[in-house]
Design a protein around this motif. Structure first.
Motif, PDB file in Angstrom:
ATOM      1  N   LEU A  73      30.991  27.976  -5.311  1.00  0.00           N
ATOM      2  CA  LEU A  73      30.679  26.588  -5.019  1.00  0.00           C
ATOM      3  C   LEU A  73      29.686  26.069  -6.259  1.00  0.00           C
ATOM      4  N   VAL A  74      28.969  27.173  -6.896  1.00  0.00           N
ATOM      5  CA  VAL A  74      28.371  26.902  -7.975  1.00  0.00           C
ATOM      6  C   VAL A  74      29.008  26.164  -9.127  1.00  0.00           C
ATOM      7  N   ALA A  75      29.966  26.426  -9.105  1.00  0.00           N
ATOM      8  CA  ALA A  75      30.947  25.894 -10.289  1.00  0.00           C
ATOM      9  C   ALA A  75      30.970  24.443  -9.943  1.00  0.00           C
ATOM     10  N   ASP A  76      31.213  24.213  -8.622  1.00  0.00           N
ATOM     11  CA  ASP A  76      31.621  22.701  -8.538  1.00  0.00           C
ATOM     12  C   ASP A  76      30.288  21.928  -8.822  1.00  0.00           C
ATOM     13  N   VAL A  77      29.146  22.485  -8.441  1.00  0.00           N
ATOM     14  CA  VAL A  77      27.767  21.750  -8.722  1.00  0.00           C
ATOM     15  C   VAL A  77      27.574  21.667 -10.148  1.00  0.00           C
ATOM     16  N   GLU A  78      28.072  22.581 -11.062  1.00  0.00           N
ATOM     17  CA  GLU A  78      27.954  22.493 -12.373  1.00  0.00           C
ATOM     18  C   GLU A  78      28.813  21.460 -12.806  1.00  0.00           C
ATOM     19  N   ALA A  79      30.075  21.483 -12.357  1.00  0.00           N
ATOM     20  CA  ALA A  79      31.018  20.297 -12.838  1.00  0.00           C
ATOM     21  C   ALA A  79      30.464  18.885 -12.581  1.00  0.00           C
ATOM     22  N   LEU A  80      29.770  18.720 -11.349  1.00  0.00           N
ATOM     23  CA  LEU A  80      29.432  17.501 -11.179  1.00  0.00           C
ATOM     24  C   LEU A  80      28.336  17.183 -12.282  1.00  0.00           C
ATOM     25  N   ARG A  81      27.302  18.081 -12.420  1.00  0.00           N
ATOM     26  CA  ARG A  81      26.208  17.837 -13.340  1.00  0.00           C
ATOM     27  C   ARG A  81      26.855  17.352 -14.589  1.00  0.00           C
ATOM     28  N   GLU A  82      27.872  18.100 -15.146  1.00  0.00           N
ATOM     29  CA  GLU A  82      28.397  17.625 -16.377  1.00  0.00           C
ATOM     30  C   GLU A  82      29.100  16.334 -16.280  1.00  0.00           C
ATOM     31  N   LEU A  92      18.758  18.898  -4.414  1.00  0.00           N
ATOM     32  CA  LEU A  92      18.577  19.193  -2.854  1.00  0.00           C
ATOM     33  C   LEU A  92      19.564  19.759  -2.142  1.00  0.00           C
ATOM     34  N   GLY A  93      19.137  20.596  -1.422  1.00  0.00           N
ATOM     35  CA  GLY A  93      20.067  21.458  -0.273  1.00  0.00           C
ATOM     36  C   GLY A  93      19.544  21.344   0.979  1.00  0.00           C
ATOM     37  N   HIS A  94      20.239  21.005   2.082  1.00  0.00           N
ATOM     38  CA  HIS A  94      19.849  21.406   3.476  1.00  0.00           C
ATOM     39  C   HIS A  94      20.649  22.470   3.990  1.00  0.00           C
ATOM     40  N   CYS A  95      19.807  22.982   4.938  1.00  0.00           N
ATOM     41  CA  CYS A  95      20.583  24.144   5.794  1.00  0.00           C
ATOM     42  C   CYS A  95      21.404  24.974   4.983  1.00  0.00           C
ATOM     43  N   ALA A  96      22.831  25.046   5.197  1.00  0.00           N
ATOM     44  CA  ALA A  96      23.590  25.814   4.555  1.00  0.00           C
ATOM     45  C   ALA A  96      23.842  25.604   3.105  1.00  0.00           C
ATOM     46  N   GLY A  97      23.671  24.235   2.712  1.00  0.00           N
ATOM     47  CA  GLY A  97      23.468  23.816   1.334  1.00  0.00           C
ATOM     48  C   GLY A  97      22.322  24.253   0.440  1.00  0.00           C
ATOM     49  N   ALA A  98      21.411  24.935   1.222  1.00  0.00           N
ATOM     50  CA  ALA A  98      20.343  25.670   0.394  1.00  0.00           C
ATOM     51  C   ALA A  98      21.017  27.031  -0.503  1.00  0.00           C
ATOM     52  N   ASN A  99      22.110  27.416   0.069  1.00  0.00           N
ATOM     53  CA  ASN A  99      22.426  28.788  -0.438  1.00  0.00           C
ATOM     54  C   ASN A  99      23.120  28.509  -1.803  1.00  0.00           C
ATOM     55  N   PRO A 100      24.170  27.445  -1.893  1.00  0.00           N
ATOM     56  CA  PRO A 100      24.612  27.316  -3.275  1.00  0.00           C
ATOM     57  C   PRO A 100      23.504  26.592  -4.153  1.00  0.00           C
ATOM     58  N   ALA A 101      22.586  25.955  -3.624  1.00  0.00           N
ATOM     59  CA  ALA A 101      21.506  25.545  -4.266  1.00  0.00           C
ATOM     60  C   ALA A 101      20.520  26.329  -5.063  1.00  0.00           C
ATOM     61  N   VAL A 102      20.317  27.345  -4.273  1.00  0.00           N
ATOM     62  CA  VAL A 102      19.623  28.656  -4.970  1.00  0.00           C
ATOM     63  C   VAL A 102      20.437  29.285  -5.997  1.00  0.00           C
ATOM     64  N   LEU A 103      21.675  29.432  -5.445  1.00  0.00           N
ATOM     65  CA  LEU A 103      22.590  30.369  -6.358  1.00  0.00           C
ATOM     66  C   LEU A 103      22.847  29.372  -7.790  1.00  0.00           C
ATOM     67  N   TYR A 104      22.789  28.113  -7.466  1.00  0.00           N
ATOM     68  CA  TYR A 104      22.996  27.474  -8.942  1.00  0.00           C
ATOM     69  C   TYR A 104      21.486  27.583  -9.685  1.00  0.00           C
ATOM     70  N   ALA A 105      20.631  27.504  -9.092  1.00  0.00           N
ATOM     71  CA  ALA A 105      19.143  27.669  -9.615  1.00  0.00           C
ATOM     72  C   ALA A 105      19.082  29.031 -10.290  1.00  0.00           C
ATOM     73  N   ARG A 107      21.463  30.932 -11.355  1.00  0.00           N
ATOM     74  CA  ARG A 107      22.500  30.956 -12.559  1.00  0.00           C
ATOM     75  C   ARG A 107      22.180  30.069 -13.686  1.00  0.00           C
ATOM     76  N   HIS A 108      21.710  28.704 -13.335  1.00  0.00           N
ATOM     77  CA  HIS A 108      21.241  27.864 -14.228  1.00  0.00           C
ATOM     78  C   HIS A 108      19.972  27.045 -14.321  1.00  0.00           C
ATOM     79  N   PRO A 109      18.974  28.053 -14.429  1.00  0.00           N
ATOM     80  CA  PRO A 109      17.579  27.481 -14.100  1.00  0.00           C
ATOM     81  C   PRO A 109      17.228  26.382 -15.269  1.00  0.00           C
TER      82      PRO A 109
END
Length: 278
Positions: A73-82, A92-105, A107-109
């Motif tokens: 899902l990290v790639a989806d977040v990056e595609a949205l940013r672009e 911002l990540g809530h509950c399970a959403g914190a997992n892709p949030a920290v994985l994104y951070a 990989r793409h700090p």
């Protein structure tokens, strides 16, 4: 609602609320973002960009359902940013959403300006939550009329003796006030849950806690971790341990709040998060 194309061509949906500096919001569940609403009025201070995770809400179902896995899902977040044209973003990540949030951070700090983790899941960083801690947190609600049945169900879950009804029975612990609004919110969330997405989210290979911890130790941007005082799903002590993984983290425990703190005290929640994101 607006859409964009993910890396594999899947059409993903996002919802924009409010004005001001944008905040990309990743829901828990994993499910669609509708349950986040305007995050207790946070949209009055910031422009919320709520992503419907693939296969949920208004987002399309991918051809490859293995792409529901959290790390992918990290790639989806990056595609949205672009798609949004943001050089750096507040995330911002809530509950399970914190997992892709920290994985994104991790990989793409360089793309994260500020990171807010709300009653976060800790699967991505491998912090254990003992049954005893969950039970101790739940006991803070011992004076509530629904407590005996809900606590018995939680004890059964902790003991590995859960029945189909146990998970529904502990729903009151997710809310600081188990009133009509909380019941409606919980029922709507239960209806939206897709078991296939949930199962694939945490499939084998989704998490590498050691690597993620090492990356977060080098993450230089400010981080807010907000816990609910009475939330056994993300107990304050666990969230405090999570905060310790970052060089520049602030821990905030919202009094009387459960797993959805913007429902329990909207004004307090919105002010705290908006202040951090200023």
């Amino acid at each position: 609602m607006s859409t964009f194309s993910a890396y594999d061509g899947t059409e993903l949906a996002y919802h924009v609320l409010g004005n001001g500096r944008p905040v990309v919001c990743l829901p828990g569940g994993p499910t669609d973002s509708a349950y986040l609403g305007d995050l207790g009025g946070l949209a009055a201070h910031r422009r919320l960009i709520r992503l419907d995770l693939r296969g949920t809400g208004r987002s399309a179902t991918p051809d490859d359902t293995a792409s529901y896995r959290c790390d992918r899902l990290v790639a989806d977040v990056e595609a949205l940013r672009e798609h949004l044209g943001l050089d750096r973003m507040n995330l911002l990540g809530h509950c399970a959403g914190a997992n892709p949030a920290v994985l994104y951070a991790s990989r793409h700090p360089e793309r994260v300006e500020r990171l807010a983790l709300i009653t976060p899941s800790v699967r991505a960083v491998g912090i254990p939550i003992s049954g005893a801690l969950r039970l101790d947190t739940a006991r803070l609600r011992r004076d509530e009329p629904w407590f005996p049945a809900a606590f018995a169900a939680l004890e059964a879950i902790v003991a590995g003796q859960a029945t189909d009804g146990s998970w529904q029975a502990i729903a009151p612990f997710s809310h600081g006030r188990w009133d009509a609004a909380a019941r409606a919110h919980q029922a709507a969330a239960d209806e939206r849950m897709n078991s296939e997405v949930v199962a694939a989210f945490g499939a084998e290979g989704a998490f590498d806690p050691d690597a993620t911890r090492a990356a977060l130790a080098r993450f230089d941007s400010p981080v807010l971790l907000l816990a609910g005082e009475v939330d056994p799903g993300a107990p304050p002590a666990t969230v405090a341990e999570f905060a310790g993984l970052f060089p520049h983290a602030e821990l905030l425990v919202q009094p009387g709040a459960g797993h959805h703190p913007w429902l329990d005290d909207a004004e307090r929640f919105a002010a705290a998060v908006a202040g951090f994101l200023s």
